[in-house]
Design an enzyme around this catalytic site. Structure first.
Site, short mmCIF file in Angstrom:
data_model
loop_
_atom_site.label_atom_id
_atom_site.label_comp_id
_atom_site.label_asym_id
_atom_site.label_seq_id
_atom_site.Cartn_x
_atom_site.Cartn_y
_atom_site.Cartn_z
N GLY A 167 48.76 48.25 67.92
CA GLY A 167 48.28 46.90 68.43
C GLY A 167 48.44 46.87 69.87
O GLY A 167 48.63 47.80 70.63
N GLN A 168 48.21 45.54 70.43
CA GLN A 168 48.27 45.61 72.19
C GLN A 168 49.31 45.96 72.69
O GLN A 168 49.30 46.70 73.46
CB GLN A 168 47.97 43.88 72.30
CG GLN A 168 47.94 43.59 73.46
CD GLN A 168 47.68 42.07 74.01
OE1 GLN A 168 46.72 41.92 74.84
NE2 GLN A 168 48.27 41.13 73.20
N LEU A 169 50.64 45.44 72.24
CA LEU A 169 51.77 45.84 72.76
C LEU A 169 52.01 47.32 72.54
O LEU A 169 52.56 48.06 73.66
CB LEU A 169 52.95 44.82 72.46
CG LEU A 169 54.46 45.27 73.06
CD1 LEU A 169 54.27 44.93 74.69
CD2 LEU A 169 55.36 44.42 72.47
N TRP B 267 51.68 33.93 75.15
CA TRP B 267 50.70 33.99 75.76
C TRP B 267 50.12 35.70 76.09
O TRP B 267 49.83 35.82 77.46
CB TRP B 267 50.20 32.96 76.96
CG TRP B 267 50.40 31.53 76.60
CD1 TRP B 267 51.11 31.05 75.59
CD2 TRP B 267 49.92 30.31 77.17
NE1 TRP B 267 51.20 29.46 75.56
CE2 TRP B 267 50.12 29.07 76.85
CE3 TRP B 267 48.79 30.27 78.55
CZ2 TRP B 267 49.89 28.13 77.09
CZ3 TRP B 267 48.73 29.04 79.06
CH2 TRP B 267 49.11 28.03 78.25
N ILE C 236 55.24 48.25 57.94
CA ILE C 236 56.46 47.37 57.89
C ILE C 236 56.89 46.75 56.54
O ILE C 236 57.92 46.13 56.26
CB ILE C 236 56.38 46.35 58.87
CG1 ILE C 236 57.89 45.90 59.32
CG2 ILE C 236 55.37 45.20 58.57
CD1 ILE C 236 57.96 45.15 60.69
N THR D 52 58.32 34.93 69.74
CA THR D 52 57.46 34.24 70.46
C THR D 52 57.96 32.84 71.04
O THR D 52 59.17 32.27 70.36
CB THR D 52 56.28 33.91 69.34
OG1 THR D 52 55.24 33.15 69.86
CG2 THR D 52 56.90 33.30 68.15
N TYR E 28 52.13 39.49 62.44
CA TYR E 28 51.14 38.67 61.98
C TYR E 28 51.08 37.55 62.99
O TYR E 28 51.96 36.92 63.11
CB TYR E 28 51.34 38.02 60.65
CG TYR E 28 50.15 37.21 60.03
CD1 TYR E 28 49.39 37.83 58.96
CD2 TYR E 28 49.93 36.11 60.54
CE1 TYR E 28 48.36 36.93 58.66
CE2 TYR E 28 48.90 35.34 60.21
CZ TYR E 28 47.98 35.44 59.20
OH TYR E 28 46.80 35.06 58.84
N THR E 29 49.93 37.64 63.58
CA THR E 29 49.94 36.80 64.73
C THR E 29 48.49 35.75 65.05
O THR E 29 48.37 35.11 65.69
CB THR E 29 49.68 37.48 66.27
OG1 THR E 29 48.70 38.49 66.21
CG2 THR E 29 51.20 38.33 66.41
N TYR F 181 53.05 30.24 61.72
CA TYR F 181 53.45 31.25 62.44
C TYR F 181 54.55 31.21 63.15
O TYR F 181 55.38 32.17 62.97
CB TYR F 181 52.36 31.68 63.54
CG TYR F 181 52.47 32.56 64.48
CD1 TYR F 181 52.89 33.97 64.46
CD2 TYR F 181 52.72 32.18 66.02
CE1 TYR F 181 53.15 34.66 65.38
CE2 TYR F 181 53.15 32.99 66.75
CZ TYR F 181 53.31 34.28 66.88
OH TYR F 181 53.66 35.28 67.77
#
Length: 285
Positions: free
Chosen positions: A11-13, A152, A39, A103, A63-64, A127
């Site tokens: 993923g992004q991170l 964000w 996971i 988050t 899950y975002t 979420y």
């Protein structure tokens, strides 16, 4: 530095952690493929940690999809809560410290004030609720944890607001962007650096921490900044959130107080617009 294992590496991170690890010369770090670090597969997670024996596990798996979560409640709950619990249990069994990413959406966000770690968490969407339940699971199972709430998140990788705006800005002359939701954009590269600072500190000041870039802005002003910095000519109109209804309700004001993480780990946090400049430079390379 202890060996590090990254869950959700694709993923992004996860991608940002890979880049930053290379920049920092961190070699004792493992980025397993998703099929080896699912996971939702408790036994596979236990096997992975038993094999790798990491000192630290970074959980980037989440899950975002905020609006889709309203319909896919069970899946969001499975990944954000059950998966977090499985991972915390595997860390406990294998003597690993967990860094779990959460988050700002755990907050209701109906007051104009900086949100502290011990403020009441009161999610207003599925979420946020599943992420809060994931935090609770980690806290109840594993004493050795750092929960880092962020907001964000964007970068040159994966799908995010910055890349979406650049794409739309290239296709359209005019865009309507919500101006009454306020928060702080966070460059995922900065978050990755902070995670490595937490690990390098060898601190046992476990608990919940807030991290975002410095400053405050709206989605409208964020979009304006993206177009200004990238020299994209597009007319941006501010609109109220009520003009763009979404399945999930979002916090109106979710700016987090970062005093605790700055003081505990002696951090200098970049201003959001400065980091946005860095990101857009990377995208335009």
């Amino acid at each position: 530095m202890s060996k590090i294992l990254v869950i959700g590496a694709g993923g992004q991170l996860g991608q940002c952690l890979k880049v930053v690890a290379e920049r920092r010369g961190i070699t004792e770090i493992v980025f397993p493929a998703e099929q080896d670090a699912n996971i939702l597969n408790e036994s596979a997670l236990n096997d992975l940690l038993a094999k790798e024996q990491p000192g630290f596990v970074i959980n980037c798996a989440a899950y975002t999809a905020v609006d889709k979560a309203e319909d896919e409640v069970d899946l969001a709950k499975a990944i954000n809560e059950t998966g977090a619990a499985y991972l915390a249990s595997a860390c406990l069994a294998n003597d690993a410290t967990l860094i779990h990413v959460s988050t700002d959406f755990v907050f209701e966000g109906n007051e104009v004030k900086l949100l502290k770690e011990n403020d009441e968490a009161k999610p207003i969407n599925v979420y946020g609720l599943t992420k809060l339940d994931g935090e609770k699971a980690v806290t109840s199972i594993l004493p050795a944890h750092f929960i880092i709430r962020t907001s964000w998140l964007y970068s040159e990788y994966a799908n995010n607001f910055v890349k979406t705006m650049l794409k739309l800005g290239a296709e359209r002359d005019e865009l309507n962007i919500i101006a009454d939701q306020v928060g702080t954009p966070t460059y995922a590269i900065d978050l990755a650096n902070t995670i490595f600072e937490v690990i390098a500190s060898s601190s046992t000041a476990y608990g919940v921490y807030h991290f975002s870039n410095e400053g405050v802005t709206s989605w409208f002003d964020f979009a304006k900044a993206i177009f200004d910095i990238s020299e994209t000519v597009v007319k941006v109109n501010p609109i109220p959130g009520s003009s763009y209804p979404t399945k999930a309700t979002r916090p109106a004001f979710s700016v987090m107080d970062k005093t605790k993480i700055k003081e505990t780990f002696n951090l200098e946090i970049p201003y959001w617009r400065d980091s946005l400049v860095d990101c857009i430079k990377q995208i335009n390379k």
